[in-house]
Scaffold this active site. Sequence first.
Site, PDB file in Angstrom:
ATOM      1  N   SER A  11       0.805  -1.221   0.000  1.00  0.00           N
ATOM      2  CA  SER A  11       0.000   0.000   0.000  1.00  0.00           C
ATOM      3  C   SER A  11       0.835   1.266   0.000  1.00  0.00           C
ATOM      4  O   SER A  11       0.414   2.297  -0.547  1.00  0.00           O
ATOM      5  CB  SER A  11      -0.957  -0.002   1.202  1.00  0.00           C
ATOM      6  N   ASP A 171      -6.142   7.283   8.749  1.00  0.00           N
ATOM      7  CA  ASP A 171      -6.196   5.953   9.361  1.00  0.00           C
ATOM      8  C   ASP A 171      -5.076   5.711  10.373  1.00  0.00           C
ATOM      9  O   ASP A 171      -5.016   4.663  11.005  1.00  0.00           O
ATOM     10  CB  ASP A 171      -6.208   4.855   8.292  1.00  0.00           C
ATOM     11  N   HIS A 174      -1.183   4.613   7.318  1.00  0.00           N
ATOM     12  CA  HIS A 174      -0.521   4.996   6.068  1.00  0.00           C
ATOM     13  C   HIS A 174      -0.069   6.457   6.132  1.00  0.00           C
ATOM     14  O   HIS A 174      -0.649   7.248   6.868  1.00  0.00           O
ATOM     15  CB  HIS A 174      -1.469   4.798   4.887  1.00  0.00           C
TER      16      HIS A 174
END
Length: 199
Positions: A11, A171, A174
């Site tokens: 990611s 979040d 990240h």
Amino acid sequence: MTLRFRVLGDSLAAGVGCTRVEETLGHRLAARLRAAGHDVDLGVHAVSGARSADLARQVRAAVASGVDLALVVIGANDLTAFVPPAVGAGLLHDAVAELKRAGAHVIVATAPDLSVVSHVPPAYRTLVSTASGHYARTQADAVRRAGGVVAPVGHELSARFASDLALFSADRFHPSPAGYALVADALAPYLEAAVDAAA
């Protein structure tokens, strides 16, 4: 001559946490290379949630499209899934070796220090930091054996992220766009050096 730049991994490599594609790691680094005078063809094969076991599929896609320079960012999901370091590093070795056989210069950003993530309870941060460091060192050894270059930016970046929550996205896992800018700045010299060496 067009520089075929491919980004592989998880990611972080895919840019989760960004609101615009221009903020993602691959696009930021491609912009740096273009500013240095290179004609860059960017391809992002990274997938959110990817582990080292998923690299083989990404490598096949990168090789099929042609690759001169590859950035691999992998390890966080291996850590959270408790993949043994030797297993993940072995898979990373094979991925780097395959990219090298295709003629690519390969730069690898190893597993981050997950102890800086706010979700980790304070009592476990030392343990998580130790595990992250061991995983990253095992990865680094495998990358070097396969002929790749390790970008040892983890310690510097971890300290910055630990001290500034604005570097995280909503979040709290990240990076935010500001966080991605910091990561790109740390990685750019390694990519630029690889391109200069190739020239």
